[in-house]
Design an enzyme around this catalytic site. Structure first.
Site, short mmCIF file in Angstrom:
data_model
loop_
_atom_site.label_atom_id
_atom_site.label_comp_id
_atom_site.label_asym_id
_atom_site.label_seq_id
_atom_site.Cartn_x
_atom_site.Cartn_y
_atom_site.Cartn_z
N ARG A 1 -67.64 35.52 -97.42
CA ARG A 1 -67.73 35.56 -98.89
C ARG A 1 -68.50 34.39 -99.50
O ARG A 1 -68.78 34.41 -100.69
CB ARG A 1 -66.32 35.62 -99.48
CG ARG A 1 -65.67 37.00 -99.31
CD ARG A 1 -64.25 37.01 -99.83
NE ARG A 1 -63.36 36.23 -98.97
CZ ARG A 1 -62.11 35.88 -99.30
NH1 ARG A 1 -61.63 36.21 -100.48
NH2 ARG A 1 -61.37 35.19 -98.46
N TYR A 11 -48.30 38.56 -87.05
CA TYR A 11 -48.69 39.37 -88.22
C TYR A 11 -47.85 40.64 -88.31
O TYR A 11 -47.40 41.04 -89.37
CB TYR A 11 -50.16 39.76 -88.13
CG TYR A 11 -51.12 38.77 -88.75
CD1 TYR A 11 -51.12 38.54 -90.13
CD2 TYR A 11 -52.05 38.08 -87.98
CE1 TYR A 11 -52.02 37.64 -90.71
CE2 TYR A 11 -52.94 37.17 -88.55
CZ TYR A 11 -52.92 36.96 -89.92
OH TYR A 11 -53.79 36.07 -90.49
N ARG A 46 -70.18 43.96 -100.41
CA ARG A 46 -68.79 44.36 -100.26
C ARG A 46 -68.12 44.79 -101.57
O ARG A 46 -67.02 45.35 -101.56
CB ARG A 46 -67.98 43.18 -99.68
CG ARG A 46 -68.19 42.95 -98.19
CD ARG A 46 -67.13 43.58 -97.33
NE ARG A 46 -65.79 43.16 -97.68
CZ ARG A 46 -64.90 43.92 -98.31
NH1 ARG A 46 -65.21 45.15 -98.67
NH2 ARG A 46 -63.72 43.45 -98.60
N ARG A 52 -66.64 32.89 -89.27
CA ARG A 52 -66.79 33.50 -90.60
C ARG A 52 -68.17 33.24 -91.21
O ARG A 52 -68.31 33.06 -92.41
CB ARG A 52 -65.70 33.02 -91.57
CG ARG A 52 -64.44 33.86 -91.44
CD ARG A 52 -63.53 33.72 -92.65
NE ARG A 52 -62.18 33.56 -92.19
CZ ARG A 52 -61.40 32.52 -92.47
NH1 ARG A 52 -61.82 31.56 -93.26
NH2 ARG A 52 -60.19 32.45 -92.00
N ASP A 99 -62.33 42.58 -87.82
CA ASP A 99 -61.10 41.86 -88.14
C ASP A 99 -60.15 41.95 -86.97
O ASP A 99 -60.13 42.96 -86.24
CB ASP A 99 -60.44 42.45 -89.39
CG ASP A 99 -59.36 41.53 -89.93
OD1 ASP A 99 -58.18 41.70 -89.56
OD2 ASP A 99 -59.68 40.61 -90.71
#
Length: 368
Positions: free
Chosen positions: A42, A165, A51, A38, A87
């Site tokens: 963010r 998921y 974004r 990552r 992703d």
């Protein structure tokens, strides 16, 4: 070079820093390479700005956006590798499932798989080039724009992680809905895992064809399984993926290092080190020296600083890095965190981590 040339997976700029690839293959390096899971994330103000107001999966489907986000951390830090911005849940989307990124909640499947008959809703034959071609275009564009500074890593989620998921409908603490399948519907579970494996193999081969120079397989939910379930429902598929990808690449004389990161699967270190992957990624709950001993020099290791150590003052980060590297040693080692960077982390401390890895490893190698 015209704009059209940037979308062709050929004539890439020559690689200038191959330290990461050397370490993955267990070769000697001048310093220990470092990158962060990552690292395009963010915690970077420029990432948040870029974004802002954009749908997450729309961003994933834009090669230009993925390229920009992949390159952002390289402008700030001397990382030794980049990982394409994407992703793991693009694979369930390719199988025909609807996945949305919901603010404050994370990834959400409005219609998760509930019973084995729901497998009929999945696409029988996935045209990976058509469904995931946007990832391939992003990789090709980024390989050109990265200008050979560092290698580019492609990745995928592993079958069990994606399965959980798809059944849970999003994140979960217990994963009890997905695990119920393993105990009540083992045959259907294996069927789903095989469907996912077949798509993943094609997806990874497509990433290499597009320009990926290494591949990482994320088994993020390994730790929710016990040793027996892991051996039944995760490990065979992880091995199958690596074996099939490597066999296919051998036909064209290609050799692309592969990394397996099975988070919290301490019990499986020995098995993972004999699974056709050059590198085993470790989370922060594993002692480096013990991991080295248990894997017996069969593989390179990657990891494993606790991401939360980045909340420390910079001097403390340097000490933590030094101790970690003394445990791993400098050969066949790629420094990383034991998980991804968190959104509230200070970019300056990430820089301190990278600097500490380079500085301490150069000193340790010199002293040998």
């Amino acid at each position: 070079m015209s704009k059209d040339d940037l979308i062709l997976p050929k004539d890439f700029p020559q690689l200038q820093n191959d330290t990461f690839l050397q370490a993955a293959r267990g070769e000697k390096t001048e310093h220990v390479p470092v990158w962060c899971m990552r690292q395009a994330g963010r915690y970077l103000p420029e990432f948040r700005e870029f974004r802002a107001g954009k749908d997450f999966f729309e961003t994933c489907r834009s090669p230009e956006a993925c390229c920009e986000l992949t390159l952002q951390p390289l402008r700030r830090f001397p990382f030794d590798a980049a990982i394409i911005f994407s992703d793991i849940l693009v694979v369930p989307q390719a199988l025909g499932m609807d996945v949305q990124m919901v603010a404050g909640k994370g990834p959400t499947f409005p219609e998760p798989l509930k019973e084995p008959e729901d497998l009929q809703r999945l696409r029988v034959k996935v045209d990976v080039g058509k469904e995931l071609g946007y990832v391939f275009k992003a990789i090709t564009l980024t390989r050109h724009k990265i200008e050979g500074k560092v290698p580019l890593i492609g990745f995928t989620g592993a079958p069990w992680t994606l399965m959980s998921y798809m059944i849970e409908g999003g994140g979960s603490n217990t994963h009890s809905k997905a695990k119920r399948w393993l105990y009540q519907h083992p045959e259907a579970s294996h069927m789903l895992l095989k469907i996912l494996t077949d798509v993943i193999v094609e997806y990874l081969l497509g990433q290499v064809a597009a320009g990926a120079q290494a591949l990482q397989v994320f088994e993020s939910h390994a730790g929710i399984l016990g040793p027996d379930e892991f051996k039944d429902f995760s490990l065979p598929y992880l091995r199958d993926i690596a074996r099939r990808v490597k066999d296919k690449l051998k036909e064209t004389g290609q050799d692309v290092p592969m990394i397996v990161f099975a988070k919290d699967a301490h019990y499986a270190l020995e098995d993972l080190s004999q699974s056709h992957y050059e590198v085993v990624g470790l989370d922060w709950t594993i002692d480096p020296a013990s991991a080295r001993e248990r894997t017996g020099g069969k593989v390179s290791l990657q990891g494993n600083m606790d991401p939360c150590a980045l909340y420390s003052p910079k001097e403390r980060i340097s000490d933590i890095v030094k101790k970690m590297m003394e445990g791993f040693g400098t050969r066949g080692y790629i420094a990383n965190l034991g998980h991804g960077l968190y959104p509230d982390m200070d970019p300056e401390n990430v820089g301190a981590f990278v600097e500490a890895v380079h500085q301490h490893s150069k000193q340790m190698i010199k002293q040998k």
